[in-house]
Design a protein around this motif. Structure first.
Motif, PDB file in Angstrom:
ATOM      1  N   MET A 100       5.245  -1.640  -5.859  1.00  0.00           N
ATOM      2  CA  MET A 100       5.484  -2.776  -6.738  1.00  0.00           C
ATOM      3  C   MET A 100       5.927  -2.303  -8.125  1.00  0.00           C
ATOM      4  N   HIS A 101       5.239  -1.294  -8.670  1.00  0.00           N
ATOM      5  CA  HIS A 101       5.635  -0.746  -9.972  1.00  0.00           C
ATOM      6  C   HIS A 101       7.004  -0.068  -9.889  1.00  0.00           C
ATOM      7  N   PHE A 102       7.284   0.547  -8.740  1.00  0.00           N
ATOM      8  CA  PHE A 102       8.581   1.196  -8.544  1.00  0.00           C
ATOM      9  C   PHE A 102       9.699   0.165  -8.438  1.00  0.00           C
ATOM     10  N   LEU A 103       9.411  -0.968  -7.803  1.00  0.00           N
ATOM     11  CA  LEU A 103      10.437  -1.958  -7.496  1.00  0.00           C
ATOM     12  C   LEU A 103      10.867  -2.772  -8.706  1.00  0.00           C
ATOM     13  N   ILE A 104       9.931  -3.161  -9.541  1.00  0.00           N
ATOM     14  CA  ILE A 104      10.229  -4.121 -10.609  1.00  0.00           C
ATOM     15  C   ILE A 104      11.305  -3.627 -11.586  1.00  0.00           C
ATOM     16  N   PRO A 105      11.280  -2.367 -12.054  1.00  0.00           N
ATOM     17  CA  PRO A 105      12.388  -1.931 -12.934  1.00  0.00           C
ATOM     18  C   PRO A 105      13.753  -2.040 -12.268  1.00  0.00           C
TER      19      PRO A 105
ATOM     20  N   ARG B 118      35.360 -12.028  -2.489  1.00  0.00           N
ATOM     21  CA  ARG B 118      35.620 -10.686  -1.955  1.00  0.00           C
ATOM     22  C   ARG B 118      35.197  -9.614  -2.959  1.00  0.00           C
ATOM     23  N   PHE B 119      35.384  -9.887  -4.253  1.00  0.00           N
ATOM     24  CA  PHE B 119      34.963  -8.931  -5.280  1.00  0.00           C
ATOM     25  C   PHE B 119      33.448  -8.732  -5.197  1.00  0.00           C
ATOM     26  N   ASN B 120      32.718  -9.809  -5.044  1.00  0.00           N
ATOM     27  CA  ASN B 120      31.266  -9.708  -4.915  1.00  0.00           C
ATOM     28  C   ASN B 120      30.876  -8.938  -3.655  1.00  0.00           C
ATOM     29  N   THR B 121      31.601  -9.178  -2.567  1.00  0.00           N
ATOM     30  CA  THR B 121      31.271  -8.531  -1.299  1.00  0.00           C
ATOM     31  C   THR B 121      31.484  -7.028  -1.353  1.00  0.00           C
ATOM     32  N   TYR B 122      32.600  -6.598  -1.955  1.00  0.00           N
ATOM     33  CA  TYR B 122      32.966  -5.192  -1.903  1.00  0.00           C
ATOM     34  C   TYR B 122      32.514  -4.382  -3.127  1.00  0.00           C
ATOM     35  N   ILE B 123      32.167  -5.052  -4.227  1.00  0.00           N
ATOM     36  CA  ILE B 123      31.781  -4.336  -5.445  1.00  0.00           C
ATOM     37  C   ILE B 123      30.329  -4.607  -5.823  1.00  0.00           C
ATOM     38  N   MET B 124      29.990  -5.849  -6.045  1.00  0.00           N
ATOM     39  CA  MET B 124      28.672  -6.180  -6.585  1.00  0.00           C
ATOM     40  C   MET B 124      27.551  -5.963  -5.564  1.00  0.00           C
ATOM     41  N   THR B 125      27.726  -6.441  -4.345  1.00  0.00           N
ATOM     42  CA  THR B 125      26.670  -6.316  -3.342  1.00  0.00           C
ATOM     43  C   THR B 125      26.347  -4.868  -3.006  1.00  0.00           C
ATOM     44  N   PRO B 126      27.341  -3.986  -2.771  1.00  0.00           N
ATOM     45  CA  PRO B 126      26.995  -2.586  -2.516  1.00  0.00           C
ATOM     46  C   PRO B 126      26.236  -1.935  -3.679  1.00  0.00           C
ATOM     47  N   MET B 127      26.643  -2.239  -4.918  1.00  0.00           N
ATOM     48  CA  MET B 127      25.921  -1.675  -6.050  1.00  0.00           C
ATOM     49  C   MET B 127      24.488  -2.166  -6.095  1.00  0.00           C
ATOM     50  N   SER B 128      24.274  -3.434  -5.740  1.00  0.00           N
ATOM     51  CA  SER B 128      22.922  -3.994  -5.777  1.00  0.00           C
ATOM     52  C   SER B 128      21.959  -3.217  -4.901  1.00  0.00           C
ATOM     53  N   PHE B 129      22.449  -2.704  -3.766  1.00  0.00           N
ATOM     54  CA  PHE B 129      21.559  -2.054  -2.813  1.00  0.00           C
ATOM     55  C   PHE B 129      21.607  -0.527  -2.853  1.00  0.00           C
ATOM     56  N   LEU B 130      22.656   0.056  -3.428  1.00  0.00           N
ATOM     57  CA  LEU B 130      22.805   1.507  -3.374  1.00  0.00           C
ATOM     58  C   LEU B 130      22.439   2.227  -4.663  1.00  0.00           C
ATOM     59  N   CYS B 131      22.259   1.501  -5.748  1.00  0.00           N
ATOM     60  CA  CYS B 131      22.094   2.142  -7.061  1.00  0.00           C
ATOM     61  C   CYS B 131      20.634   2.298  -7.478  1.00  0.00           C
ATOM     62  N   GLY B 132      19.772   2.590  -6.532  1.00  0.00           N
ATOM     63  CA  GLY B 132      18.387   2.871  -6.866  1.00  0.00           C
ATOM     64  C   GLY B 132      17.547   1.660  -7.179  1.00  0.00           C
ATOM     65  N   THR B 133      17.986   0.496  -6.733  1.00  0.00           N
ATOM     66  CA  THR B 133      17.206  -0.713  -6.986  1.00  0.00           C
ATOM     67  C   THR B 133      15.939  -0.747  -6.147  1.00  0.00           C
ATOM     68  N   PHE B 134      16.070  -0.435  -4.852  1.00  0.00           N
ATOM     69  CA  PHE B 134      14.951  -0.545  -3.924  1.00  0.00           C
ATOM     70  C   PHE B 134      14.408   0.803  -3.454  1.00  0.00           C
TER      71      PHE B 134
ATOM     72  N   ASP C 262       0.810  -1.216   0.000  1.00  0.00           N
ATOM     73  CA  ASP C 262       0.000   0.000   0.000  1.00  0.00           C
ATOM     74  C   ASP C 262       0.845   1.268   0.000  1.00  0.00           C
ATOM     75  N   VAL C 263       2.145   1.132  -0.258  1.00  0.00           N
ATOM     76  CA  VAL C 263       3.050   2.282  -0.257  1.00  0.00           C
ATOM     77  C   VAL C 263       3.115   2.890  -1.653  1.00  0.00           C
ATOM     78  N   VAL C 264       3.098   4.215  -1.714  1.00  0.00           N
ATOM     79  CA  VAL C 264       3.196   4.937  -2.985  1.00  0.00           C
ATOM     80  C   VAL C 264       4.545   5.640  -3.043  1.00  0.00           C
ATOM     81  N   VAL C 265       5.296   5.400  -4.116  1.00  0.00           N
ATOM     82  CA  VAL C 265       6.612   6.014  -4.310  1.00  0.00           C
ATOM     83  C   VAL C 265       6.644   6.652  -5.691  1.00  0.00           C
ATOM     84  N   GLU C 266       6.976   7.936  -5.726  1.00  0.00           N
ATOM     85  CA  GLU C 266       7.056   8.691  -6.984  1.00  0.00           C
ATOM     86  C   GLU C 266       5.767   8.567  -7.803  1.00  0.00           C
ATOM     87  N   GLY C 267       4.641   8.599  -7.099  1.00  0.00           N
ATOM     88  CA  GLY C 267       3.356   8.589  -7.767  1.00  0.00           C
ATOM     89  C   GLY C 267       2.878   7.240  -8.248  1.00  0.00           C
TER      90      GLY C 267
END
Length: 245
Positions: free
Chosen positions: A53-58, A166-182, A44-49
């Motif tokens: 769910m619509h915000f999350l999928i892209p 270690r590459f996944n821990t320090y590079i891929m995982t931070p990008m997954s959560f910080l780059c506007g995914t959620f 029931d949350v609205v984000v950017e109008g």
């Protein structure tokens, strides 16, 4: 171009033999995110109008193409290079190195497109229909190509399987959560936002979300992703030549 076709055909045979496992692994995490965040947290949350769910999928599509492109290539190269010791046969075969590298990276990018289509189909089960056009698929492809090239480069630069962890821990995982995914990048502090905004996944997430929510996107994102793709491809070719020494 026969070298590229040869590599693609080999990767296609690998994909065909393991299509069930590849498909299940590509959709498992997105389904869990959709259930946890889409249904459980943001029903029931609205984000950017728009609904969350619509915000999350892209964002999930961008993240999935990133992870699929990266893992599809890096896992194959690591296995053949460090465990099977078969990668050097490709390096010493009568195949032009830039085309061999392109073939591997392109195979990962195509796997990313396959994963994005799966997420679009899964989203329909959650009642969300994504309108797909040429630019939507182009951004998915470029994003997947960028991280496929990054996976290729990373796999040639590490010396053990633990280094990739270690590459996944320090590079891929931070990008997954910080780059506007959620969440929207507007919520970040200005200093962090300016840094995160330079990353390729941020451009992919923002552009895909703009197309889904507003029907438009920033054309500069295509340029940025293309530049990233070219730079990482060139580095990957260089690493291939270095591997021969």
């Amino acid at each position: 171009m026969m070298e590229v076709i040869t590599v693609l055909w080999r990767e296609f045979l690998f994909f065909r033999r393991r299509i069930g496992r590849i498909t299940s692994s590509a959709i498992m995490s997105p389904i869990l995110y959709l259930i946890a965040f889409g249904w459980g947290l943001g029903k029931d949350v609205v984000v950017e109008g728009a609904t969350y769910m619509h915000f999350l999928i892209p964002g999930l599509i961008a993240m999935t193409t990133m992870n699929t492109g990266f893992n599809a290539v890096s896992s194959r190269i690591i296995t053949s290079r460090l465990f099977e010791r078969s990668f050097e046969y490709y390096l010493t075969s009568p195949i032009r190195m830039p085309l061999m590298s392109f073939g591997y990276i392109l195979s990962g990018a195509l796997r990313g497109i396959y994963a994005s289509i799966l997420i679009i189909l899964v989203s329909m089960l959650f009642g969300v229909v994504i309108k797909v056009n040429f630019y939507f698929l182009l951004i998915c492809f470029l994003n997947s190509f960028v991280f496929s090239a990054l996976g290729y480069t990373a796999a040639l630069s590490i010396e053990s399987h633990y280094d990739m962890g270690r590459f996944n821990t320090y590079i891929m995982t931070p990008m997954s959560f910080l780059c506007g995914t959620f969440f929207s990048l507007e919520n970040l502090p200005v200093a962090i936002k300016s840094i995160v905004g330079l990353l390729p996944l941020s451009h992919a997430s923002t552009s895909l979300r703009s197309m889904v929510l507003e029907g438009s996107f920033t054309r500069s994102s295509i340029l940025v992703l293309t530049v990233y793709a070219l730079i990482l491809y060139i580095i990957g070719v260089y690493m291939s030549y270095r591997e021969m020494k």
